[in-house]
Design a protein around this motif. Structure first.
Motif, mmCIF file in Angstrom:
data_model
loop_
_atom_site.group_PDB
_atom_site.id
_atom_site.type_symbol
_atom_site.label_atom_id
_atom_site.label_comp_id
_atom_site.label_asym_id
_atom_site.label_seq_id
_atom_site.Cartn_x
_atom_site.Cartn_y
_atom_site.Cartn_z
ATOM 1 N N LYS A 281 2.404 -18.713 -5.979
ATOM 2 C CA LYS A 281 3.009 -18.111 -6.964
ATOM 3 C C LYS A 281 2.558 -16.761 -7.493
ATOM 4 C CE LYS A 281 5.280 -21.727 -6.782
ATOM 5 N NZ LYS A 281 6.536 -21.945 -6.090
ATOM 6 N N SER A 282 2.311 -15.876 -6.532
ATOM 7 C CA SER A 282 1.515 -14.585 -6.723
ATOM 8 C C SER A 282 2.723 -13.542 -6.973
ATOM 9 C CB SER A 282 0.850 -14.182 -5.497
ATOM 10 O OG SER A 282 -0.400 -15.052 -5.414
ATOM 11 N N ASN A 283 2.474 -12.358 -7.755
ATOM 12 C CA ASN A 283 3.394 -11.376 -7.989
ATOM 13 C C ASN A 283 2.628 -10.111 -7.700
ATOM 14 O OD1 ASN A 283 5.162 -12.975 -8.992
ATOM 15 N ND2 ASN A 283 4.449 -12.791 -11.245
ATOM 16 N N PHE A 284 3.116 -9.189 -6.682
ATOM 17 C CA PHE A 284 2.377 -8.027 -6.130
ATOM 18 C C PHE A 284 3.469 -6.926 -5.519
ATOM 19 C CE2 PHE A 284 1.735 -11.097 -3.209
ATOM 20 C CZ PHE A 284 2.031 -10.339 -2.041
ATOM 21 N N GLY A 285 3.241 -5.696 -5.436
ATOM 22 C CA GLY A 285 3.877 -4.942 -4.704
ATOM 23 C C GLY A 285 3.309 -4.125 -3.717
ATOM 24 N N VAL A 286 4.150 -3.879 -2.761
ATOM 25 C CA VAL A 286 3.573 -3.204 -1.413
ATOM 26 C C VAL A 286 4.595 -2.002 -1.138
ATOM 27 C CG1 VAL A 286 3.164 -3.725 1.176
ATOM 28 C CG2 VAL A 286 2.890 -5.599 -0.392
ATOM 29 N N THR A 287 3.884 -0.970 -0.880
ATOM 30 C CA THR A 287 4.476 0.075 -0.438
ATOM 31 C C THR A 287 4.004 0.423 1.046
ATOM 32 O OG1 THR A 287 4.549 1.216 -2.527
ATOM 33 C CG2 THR A 287 4.715 2.607 -0.685
ATOM 34 N N VAL A 288 4.790 0.565 2.078
ATOM 35 C CA VAL A 288 4.547 0.850 3.495
ATOM 36 C C VAL A 288 5.080 2.390 3.653
ATOM 37 C CG1 VAL A 288 5.084 0.552 5.848
ATOM 38 C CG2 VAL A 288 4.960 -1.461 4.269
ATOM 39 N N ARG A 289 3.910 3.240 3.936
ATOM 40 C CA ARG A 289 4.112 4.753 3.864
ATOM 41 C C ARG A 289 4.223 5.268 5.312
ATOM 42 N NH1 ARG A 289 1.008 4.570 -0.849
ATOM 43 N NH2 ARG A 289 2.165 5.149 -2.660
ATOM 44 N N ASN A 290 3.808 4.377 6.373
ATOM 45 C CA ASN A 290 3.751 5.062 7.687
ATOM 46 C C ASN A 290 3.440 4.008 8.657
ATOM 47 O OD1 ASN A 290 3.242 6.885 9.708
ATOM 48 N ND2 ASN A 290 1.097 7.130 9.337
#
Length: 271
Positions: A246-255
């Motif tokens: 039940k976790s909340n987080f954001g991921v950005t993949v740049r390369n």
């Protein structure tokens, strides 16, 4: 000339002749080595310096699983992540959710290493009585997967009873190919799981996982892995999940790069 002198002279000639033959054999052997070694070295160099492939960070706009771009694949009975692509790359918002991002390569690619760069706003919240990867705590901010070519194809019966993730991954493979396994390179929390490598319990031997990066807090990350020998890859996938914990987080993949420039010496990983 006495018989003794003749015998001594004959023996000396025989010895000299044998020595010449030995020397000629050595010279011939050295010549063969000089002819073969450069070819072997070139072969090693060609394997170690495979063509760099930069993976586009855009979403597929069509339903065809082999359309260029990252395809969003939802799991049954799980809330999906929200995924968008923009100038910064792939943006994945996890809210007690999970799904699969898949990228089908135009043709099989020999891969001897991968590079993945990006950032996370937070990490999965692992319960104190659990270790990451345990049942009900099997969430990772990033699982970067390589679908490795092989001979395995699921039969109709196997497709019926296979776990959903296995079925979705096998659907990414062209009908003319099979798979050997799917290798997931995981970014883990600190402390990481007790295992560094494992065959996932739901994968029937097809899903392999390795912890290749450990993060203690949010921020940027770089995952770079070099393999001991190249593997032939058919497709790529990304899983960011928070449904178990039940976790909340954001991921950005740049390369994302396949076959980035290799170091001269490194701790190499078996694919």
């Amino acid at each position: 000339m006495s018989i003794k002198s003749v015998l001594i002279y004959s023996i000396k000639n025989d010895i000299l002749l044998c020595m010449c033959k030995v020397q000629l054999r050595r010279i011939f052997f050295v010549i063969i080595l000089l002819m073969v070694i450069p070819v072997c070295l070139r072969a090693v160099d060609e394997k170690e310096n495979l063509p760099l492939t930069r993976i586009p960070l855009k979403l597929s706009g069509k339903s065809d699983s082999h359309e260029q771009g990252w395809k969003i694949i939802q799991f049954q009975n799980k809330s999906p992540n929200k995924v968008v692509s923009d100038k910064d790359g792939l943006q994945i918002a996890v809210k007690s959710s999970a799904n699969l991002l898949a990228y089908c390569l135009n043709e099989p690619v020999d891969v001897n290493g991968v590079l993945l760069q990006g950032s996370v706003t937070d990490l999965p919240k692992i319960p104190e009585d659990k270790r990451q990867g345990d049942e009900d705590a099997d969430d990772f901010a990033i699982r970067f997967g390589l679908i490795v070519s092989g001979a395995k194809k699921l039969s109709k019966i196997e497709k019926t009873f296979a776990p959903e993730l296995i079925k979705r991954l096998c659907e990414l493979v062209p009908s003319s190919h099979g798979i050997d396994h799917v290798l997931f390179l995981n970014m883990a929390n600190d402390p990481p799981p007790e295992w560094r490598k494992r065959t996932h319990p739901i994968g029937r031997g097809l899903l392999r996982e390795q912890v290749v990066c450990v993060k203690k807090e949010p921020g940027g990350f770089t995952i770079k892995v070099e393999f001991q020998k190249p593997c032939t890859v058919l497709a790529l996938c990304i899983i960011s999940d928070g449904d178990d914990t039940k976790s909340n987080f954001g991921v950005t993949v740049r390369n994302i790069q396949l076959n980035p420039k290799r170091k001269k010496q490194c701790d190499k990983t078996k694919p």
